[in-house]
Design a protein around this motif. Sequence first.
Motif, PDB file in Angstrom:
ATOM      1  N   VAL A   4      69.962 -28.850 -34.157  1.00  0.00           N
ATOM      2  CA  VAL A   4      69.845 -30.142 -34.830  1.00  0.00           C
ATOM      3  C   VAL A   4      68.363 -30.465 -34.998  1.00  0.00           C
ATOM      4  O   VAL A   4      67.641 -30.635 -34.010  1.00  0.00           O
ATOM      5  CB  VAL A   4      70.539 -31.265 -34.034  1.00  0.00           C
ATOM      6  CG1 VAL A   4      70.473 -32.577 -34.811  1.00  0.00           C
ATOM      7  CG2 VAL A   4      71.979 -30.885 -33.724  1.00  0.00           C
ATOM      8  N   PHE A   6      65.433 -32.911 -36.503  1.00  0.00           N
ATOM      9  CA  PHE A   6      65.176 -34.289 -36.916  1.00  0.00           C
ATOM     10  C   PHE A   6      63.872 -34.385 -37.703  1.00  0.00           C
ATOM     11  O   PHE A   6      62.849 -33.824 -37.296  1.00  0.00           O
ATOM     12  CB  PHE A   6      65.050 -35.205 -35.697  1.00  0.00           C
ATOM     13  CG  PHE A   6      66.323 -35.436 -34.947  1.00  0.00           C
ATOM     14  CD1 PHE A   6      67.117 -36.528 -35.226  1.00  0.00           C
ATOM     15  CD2 PHE A   6      66.711 -34.554 -33.947  1.00  0.00           C
ATOM     16  CE1 PHE A   6      68.291 -36.750 -34.514  1.00  0.00           C
ATOM     17  CE2 PHE A   6      67.883 -34.764 -33.232  1.00  0.00           C
ATOM     18  CZ  PHE A   6      68.683 -35.866 -33.516  1.00  0.00           C
ATOM     19  N   ILE A  96      69.405 -38.869 -29.015  1.00  0.00           N
ATOM     20  CA  ILE A  96      68.633 -37.653 -28.763  1.00  0.00           C
ATOM     21  C   ILE A  96      68.910 -37.135 -27.353  1.00  0.00           C
ATOM     22  O   ILE A  96      69.133 -35.931 -27.153  1.00  0.00           O
ATOM     23  CB  ILE A  96      67.134 -37.926 -28.980  1.00  0.00           C
ATOM     24  CG1 ILE A  96      66.837 -38.094 -30.474  1.00  0.00           C
ATOM     25  CG2 ILE A  96      66.281 -36.797 -28.391  1.00  0.00           C
ATOM     26  CD1 ILE A  96      65.458 -38.613 -30.781  1.00  0.00           C
ATOM     27  N   LEU A  99      72.484 -35.648 -27.209  1.00  0.00           N
ATOM     28  CA  LEU A  99      72.576 -34.321 -27.818  1.00  0.00           C
ATOM     29  C   LEU A  99      71.867 -33.271 -26.970  1.00  0.00           C
ATOM     30  O   LEU A  99      72.353 -32.149 -26.816  1.00  0.00           O
ATOM     31  CB  LEU A  99      71.973 -34.360 -29.221  1.00  0.00           C
ATOM     32  CG  LEU A  99      72.777 -35.126 -30.282  1.00  0.00           C
ATOM     33  CD1 LEU A  99      71.959 -35.301 -31.552  1.00  0.00           C
ATOM     34  CD2 LEU A  99      74.083 -34.395 -30.599  1.00  0.00           C
ATOM     35  N   SER A 100      70.716 -33.637 -26.412  1.00  0.00           N
ATOM     36  CA  SER A 100      69.953 -32.661 -25.631  1.00  0.00           C
ATOM     37  C   SER A 100      70.689 -32.232 -24.366  1.00  0.00           C
ATOM     38  O   SER A 100      70.443 -31.141 -23.838  1.00  0.00           O
ATOM     39  CB  SER A 100      68.577 -33.225 -25.265  1.00  0.00           C
ATOM     40  OG  SER A 100      68.682 -34.248 -24.303  1.00  0.00           O
ATOM     41  N   VAL A 105      73.657 -27.180 -27.624  1.00  0.00           N
ATOM     42  CA  VAL A 105      72.890 -27.892 -28.646  1.00  0.00           C
ATOM     43  C   VAL A 105      71.398 -27.728 -28.377  1.00  0.00           C
ATOM     44  O   VAL A 105      70.928 -27.951 -27.263  1.00  0.00           O
ATOM     45  CB  VAL A 105      73.249 -29.387 -28.680  1.00  0.00           C
ATOM     46  CG1 VAL A 105      72.324 -30.147 -29.636  1.00  0.00           C
ATOM     47  CG2 VAL A 105      74.704 -29.577 -29.105  1.00  0.00           C
ATOM     48  N   LEU A 107      67.573 -28.869 -29.966  1.00  0.00           N
ATOM     49  CA  LEU A 107      66.964 -29.867 -30.842  1.00  0.00           C
ATOM     50  C   LEU A 107      65.621 -29.397 -31.387  1.00  0.00           C
ATOM     51  O   LEU A 107      64.879 -28.667 -30.717  1.00  0.00           O
ATOM     52  CB  LEU A 107      66.765 -31.188 -30.097  1.00  0.00           C
ATOM     53  CG  LEU A 107      68.018 -31.855 -29.518  1.00  0.00           C
ATOM     54  CD1 LEU A 107      67.664 -33.217 -28.942  1.00  0.00           C
ATOM     55  CD2 LEU A 107      69.115 -31.975 -30.554  1.00  0.00           C
ATOM     56  N   PHE A 131      62.514 -31.181 -27.394  1.00  0.00           N
ATOM     57  CA  PHE A 131      62.638 -30.436 -28.648  1.00  0.00           C
ATOM     58  C   PHE A 131      62.119 -29.009 -28.469  1.00  0.00           C
ATOM     59  O   PHE A 131      60.952 -28.795 -28.148  1.00  0.00           O
ATOM     60  CB  PHE A 131      61.881 -31.149 -29.773  1.00  0.00           C
ATOM     61  CG  PHE A 131      62.427 -32.523 -30.061  1.00  0.00           C
ATOM     62  CD1 PHE A 131      63.510 -32.696 -30.904  1.00  0.00           C
ATOM     63  CD2 PHE A 131      61.874 -33.650 -29.456  1.00  0.00           C
ATOM     64  CE1 PHE A 131      64.030 -33.960 -31.159  1.00  0.00           C
ATOM     65  CE2 PHE A 131      62.381 -34.914 -29.698  1.00  0.00           C
ATOM     66  CZ  PHE A 131      63.465 -35.070 -30.555  1.00  0.00           C
ATOM     67  N   THR A 163      73.064 -24.935 -38.296  1.00  0.00           N
ATOM     68  CA  THR A 163      71.869 -25.781 -38.336  1.00  0.00           C
ATOM     69  C   THR A 163      72.119 -27.041 -39.147  1.00  0.00           C
ATOM     70  O   THR A 163      72.659 -26.991 -40.254  1.00  0.00           O
ATOM     71  CB  THR A 163      70.692 -24.999 -38.948  1.00  0.00           C
ATOM     72  OG1 THR A 163      70.458 -23.824 -38.160  1.00  0.00           O
ATOM     73  CG2 THR A 163      69.434 -25.843 -38.988  1.00  0.00           C
TER      74      THR A 163
END
Length: 226
Positions: A4, A6, A96, A99-100, A105, A107, A131, A163
């Motif tokens: 993912v 951003f 964030i 998801l992390s 997943v 980032l 990230f 992605t």
Amino acid sequence: MKLVIFDCDGTIVDSQHAISAAMEAAFNAHGLVAPERSRVVEVVGLSLINAVKELIPDAEHDLVVRVAETYKDAFGNLRRQAAHEEPLFPLAIETIHQLSSTPGVVLGIATGKSRRGVDAILEREGLQGIFETIQTADNNPSKPHPGMVLQAMSQTGARPSQTVMVGDTTFDMQMAVAARAHAVGVAWGYHPRSSLQASGAHALIECYSQLPATIDRLIAGAERAQ
């Protein structure tokens, strides 16, 4: 896995006021008429040189470079002021972190900002180390070239079908589509919904709480189609 990616300005952080103020200062310093805020917001997401070119298309390259350098100085000065405004959008940091912490997943960030600018935001918000891949204008072609997404996929080993690019501008959507990744547009950013849709967005979300389910739906659909 799921990668993912951003965008930053207009997606994670609302930086339009600082960007507009710094651009106005840069133009004024060179005796130029500063563009309206609405025009500045339209070019957020491009690399700085490309953004300035869009704002003064008839200018010589040397002037574009000088305005861009002055903008960097002006933005740095603004960031050091106590009244500096660059807030995160609602639920950005919570989503964030959610998801992390989700297995599988990974980032990333793909932004027209400099790495120095990204690092300043990540440090301020306590997001260092979240990230795995950070792609900036320092060493990539400007959006909408797909280079940032392609580099992020290469670094993490993600396939295009795994992605998702999350962004607020047509440049983000075009970049994702060119890289054959999923494009998710956010409704709270700097380009209108209609433009995001016309630029190839595979989904639009109204708030961050909708993002995890949207990611799952897009990637699951791609897997079923294979």
